[in-house]
Scaffold this motif. Structure first.
Motif, PDB file in Angstrom:
ATOM      1  N   ALA A   1      -0.066  12.223   3.664  1.00 45.30           N
ATOM      2  CA  ALA A   1       0.082  13.390   2.788  1.00 45.30           C
ATOM      3  C   ALA A   1      -0.238  13.019   1.338  1.00 45.30           C
ATOM      4  O   ALA A   1      -0.916  13.763   0.625  1.00 45.30           O
ATOM      5  CB  ALA A   1       1.508  13.938   2.889  1.00 45.30           C
ATOM      6  N   MET A   2       0.238  11.832   0.899  1.00 47.63           N
ATOM      7  CA  MET A   2       0.001  11.417  -0.490  1.00 47.63           C
ATOM      8  C   MET A   2      -1.461  11.048  -0.725  1.00 47.63           C
ATOM      9  O   MET A   2      -1.991  11.258  -1.822  1.00 47.63           O
ATOM     10  CB  MET A   2       0.920  10.250  -0.868  1.00 47.63           C
ATOM     11  CG  MET A   2       2.363  10.667  -1.129  1.00 47.63           C
ATOM     12  SD  MET A   2       2.526  12.026  -2.340  1.00 47.63           S
ATOM     13  CE  MET A   2       1.988  11.199  -3.833  1.00 47.63           C
ATOM     14  N   VAL A   3      -2.114  10.494   0.293  1.00 40.00           N
ATOM     15  CA  VAL A   3      -3.545  10.186   0.168  1.00 40.00           C
ATOM     16  C   VAL A   3      -4.304  11.481  -0.103  1.00 40.00           C
ATOM     17  O   VAL A   3      -5.124  11.566  -1.023  1.00 40.00           O
ATOM     18  CB  VAL A   3      -4.086   9.476   1.447  1.00 40.00           C
ATOM     19  CG1 VAL A   3      -5.613   9.476   1.472  1.00 40.00           C
ATOM     20  CG2 VAL A   3      -3.565   8.043   1.520  1.00 40.00           C
ATOM     21  N   ALA A   4      -3.991  12.526   0.695  1.00 46.02           N
ATOM     22  CA  ALA A   4      -4.657  13.817   0.507  1.00 46.02           C
ATOM     23  C   ALA A   4      -4.369  14.369  -0.896  1.00 46.02           C
ATOM     24  O   ALA A   4      -5.280  14.788  -1.613  1.00 46.02           O
ATOM     25  CB  ALA A   4      -4.187  14.801   1.581  1.00 46.02           C
TER      26      ALA A   4
ATOM     27  N   VAL B   1       0.840  -1.207   0.000  1.00 50.03           N
ATOM     28  CA  VAL B   1       0.000   0.000   0.000  1.00 50.03           C
ATOM     29  C   VAL B   1       0.871   1.253   0.000  1.00 50.03           C
ATOM     30  O   VAL B   1       0.649   2.191  -0.778  1.00 50.03           O
ATOM     31  CB  VAL B   1      -0.971  -0.004   1.207  1.00 50.03           C
ATOM     32  CG1 VAL B   1      -1.766   1.293   1.261  1.00 50.03           C
ATOM     33  CG2 VAL B   1      -1.897  -1.207   1.141  1.00 50.03           C
ATOM     34  N   LYS B   2       1.899   1.240   0.871  1.00 50.30           N
ATOM     35  CA  LYS B   2       2.813   2.389   0.942  1.00 50.30           C
ATOM     36  C   LYS B   2       3.485   2.619  -0.410  1.00 50.30           C
ATOM     37  O   LYS B   2       3.605   3.752  -0.873  1.00 50.30           O
ATOM     38  CB  LYS B   2       3.888   2.147   2.006  1.00 50.30           C
ATOM     39  CG  LYS B   2       3.372   2.290   3.424  1.00 50.30           C
ATOM     40  CD  LYS B   2       4.465   1.933   4.417  1.00 50.30           C
ATOM     41  CE  LYS B   2       3.940   1.987   5.840  1.00 50.30           C
ATOM     42  NZ  LYS B   2       4.970   1.569   6.800  1.00 50.30           N
ATOM     43  N   ALA B   3       3.940   1.507  -1.020  1.00 50.29           N
ATOM     44  CA  ALA B   3       4.626   1.620  -2.318  1.00 50.29           C
ATOM     45  C   ALA B   3       3.673   2.172  -3.372  1.00 50.29           C
ATOM     46  O   ALA B   3       4.077   2.964  -4.234  1.00 50.29           O
ATOM     47  CB  ALA B   3       5.173   0.259  -2.731  1.00 50.29           C
ATOM     48  N   ALA B   4       2.403   1.758  -3.295  1.00 51.39           N
ATOM     49  CA  ALA B   4       1.439   2.210  -4.307  1.00 51.39           C
ATOM     50  C   ALA B   4       1.220   3.717  -4.230  1.00 51.39           C
ATOM     51  O   ALA B   4       1.189   4.387  -5.262  1.00 51.39           O
ATOM     52  CB  ALA B   4       0.110   1.468  -4.142  1.00 51.39           C
ATOM     53  N   VAL B   5       1.102   4.262  -3.023  1.00 50.65           N
ATOM     54  CA  VAL B   5       0.746   5.681  -2.936  1.00 50.65           C
ATOM     55  C   VAL B   5       1.929   6.634  -2.775  1.00 50.65           C
ATOM     56  O   VAL B   5       1.803   7.823  -3.081  1.00 50.65           O
ATOM     57  CB  VAL B   5      -0.331   5.962  -1.842  1.00 50.65           C
ATOM     58  CG1 VAL B   5      -1.607   5.192  -2.124  1.00 50.65           C
ATOM     59  CG2 VAL B   5       0.180   5.674  -0.447  1.00 50.65           C
ATOM     60  N   THR B   6       3.080   6.121  -2.296  1.00 57.92           N
ATOM     61  CA  THR B   6       4.228   7.032  -2.115  1.00 57.92           C
ATOM     62  C   THR B   6       5.409   6.660  -3.006  1.00 57.92           C
ATOM     63  O   THR B   6       6.361   7.424  -3.110  1.00 57.92           O
ATOM     64  CB  THR B   6       4.764   7.010  -0.655  1.00 57.92           C
ATOM     65  OG1 THR B   6       5.456   5.769  -0.445  1.00 57.92           O
ATOM     66  CG2 THR B   6       3.657   7.154   0.363  1.00 57.92           C
ATOM     67  N   GLY B   7       5.392   5.443  -3.580  1.00 59.98           N
ATOM     68  CA  GLY B   7       6.542   5.000  -4.358  1.00 59.98           C
ATOM     69  C   GLY B   7       7.541   4.234  -3.525  1.00 59.98           C
ATOM     70  O   GLY B   7       8.449   3.600  -4.050  1.00 59.98           O
TER      71      GLY B   7
ATOM     72  N   ALA C   1      -6.175   4.551   1.177  1.00 58.08           N
ATOM     73  CA  ALA C   1      -4.932   4.159   0.490  1.00 58.08           C
ATOM     74  C   ALA C   1      -5.035   2.722  -0.028  1.00 58.08           C
ATOM     75  O   ALA C   1      -4.564   2.411  -1.125  1.00 58.08           O
ATOM     76  CB  ALA C   1      -3.744   4.305   1.441  1.00 58.08           C
ATOM     77  N   LEU C   2      -5.665   1.847   0.751  1.00 53.72           N
ATOM     78  CA  LEU C   2      -5.877   0.459   0.313  1.00 53.72           C
ATOM     79  C   LEU C   2      -6.744   0.418  -0.948  1.00 53.72           C
ATOM     80  O   LEU C   2      -6.472  -0.346  -1.878  1.00 53.72           O
ATOM     81  CB  LEU C   2      -6.583  -0.338   1.419  1.00 53.72           C
ATOM     82  CG  LEU C   2      -5.675  -1.010   2.440  1.00 53.72           C
ATOM     83  CD1 LEU C   2      -6.392  -1.217   3.757  1.00 53.72           C
ATOM     84  CD2 LEU C   2      -5.184  -2.358   1.893  1.00 53.72           C
ATOM     85  N   ALA C   3      -7.791   1.243  -0.959  1.00 57.78           N
ATOM     86  CA  ALA C   3      -8.674   1.292  -2.133  1.00 57.78           C
ATOM     87  C   ALA C   3      -7.894   1.766  -3.358  1.00 57.78           C
ATOM     88  O   ALA C   3      -8.015   1.207  -4.452  1.00 57.78           O
ATOM     89  CB  ALA C   3      -9.867   2.210  -1.847  1.00 57.78           C
TER      90      ALA C   3
END
Lengths: 182, 182
Positions: free
Chosen positions: B125-128, B108-114, B147-149
């Motif tokens: 912060a990246m979710v927002a 999940v972290k990799a998906a939204v922050t890289g 973030a999971l979605a």
């Protein structure tokens, strides 16, 4: 009092139904297991357990459900599945408005053999003896589930009686206080 | 594609709904949490989570559900509750015939922050940012669920496309073979 005992597990979820009351002879109703394959997706396995447990609740209409308490210190690879299977079983019972009790393996062993450290075989032998069966129900998870139901009839039944007696005492005491104008 | 992300927990079960597709802008629908009190019986807590998750499924009609994968090596005292809450959530989704995917926290972290090792704050912060919100949804579990979605829309959506493309390829290949009489 009819109790459905549940020995939770993803591969085999043991189920056992026993009728009885404190100080009366126990009566074995049935025992068996809901099985799911490790080839299935987790969601399918949990749904299979839910359907199985629900069908037993519908068919045998227990007054209470007794589930084995899951500990995190057990084998880590199986404990997660056990926790998940138990959650599904507990939720089924709660949805039907049934009281749910949980007992540790040693509480169950102590209830049926007198010793919390009894070997598995001893538990199986006592389950057969106390339920007047020629042999313990198969698979072992079914017999463990029956033992959980017996444990609840004896321990939970006693707890229920104490709770009822206390309620009765407080009700009478309240009536007496009101009669005295206290 | 509408995805309900679920960050399971007994005390707070985060829920986040996001619309989107690979290569299109994400659209935030809503996020929040189902809460249960540690004063409640486990059966009441699990039933509370079931009712909460079911009401979100009924209200937001997602196409798929993404749940955080629970690991046994986490904090032992909370992991059991997390496993149990996730089981109830997964069973709700499966009962409704929805596909259920699970992702590890680092996926999940990799998906939204890289980065799979991103700090919690960076994820928030990246979710927002990715959902064009002024701030991440509160509580943190709600943002984690969103973030999971998002992770499922990108990863699961890609997997779905590959699976569909492969099916299409094999279907065409089969047609070609049959046409050649192979």
């Amino acid at each position: 009092m009819r109790v459905l005992g549940i020995d939770p597990g993803l591969t085999r979820c043991g189920l056992g139904v026993v009728d009885g009351a404190l100080g009366r002879r126990l009566s074995f109703v049935t025992a068996g297991a809901v099985r799911t394959s490790s080839d299935w997706e987790l969601s399918e396995r949990l749904l299979g357990i839910e359907r199985g447990v629900q069908s037993w609740l519908d068919e045998y209409c227990p007054d209470a459900v007794a589930v084995e308490r899951v500990f995190a210190q057990h084998n880590v690879s199986t404990v997660m599945g056990t926790a998940q299977a138990s959650a599904v079983a507990i939720t089924c019972a709660a949805r039907g408005g049934l009281p749910v009790a949980s007992y540790t393996p040693s509480e169950v062993k102590a209830a049926v053999t007198g010793s919390g450290r009894a070997e598995k075989q001893q538990v199986q032998a006592m389950v057969a003896r106390l339920l007047a069966l020629e042999a313990a129900p198969k698979p072992a998870d079914a017999a463990d589930a029956a033992a959980l139901a017996m444990c609840h009839i004896w321990r939970g039944g006693a707890q229920d009686r104490i709770a009822r007696a206390q309620q009765e005492f407080h009700r009478k005491a309240g009536t007496a206080r009101r009669a005295r104008g206290v």
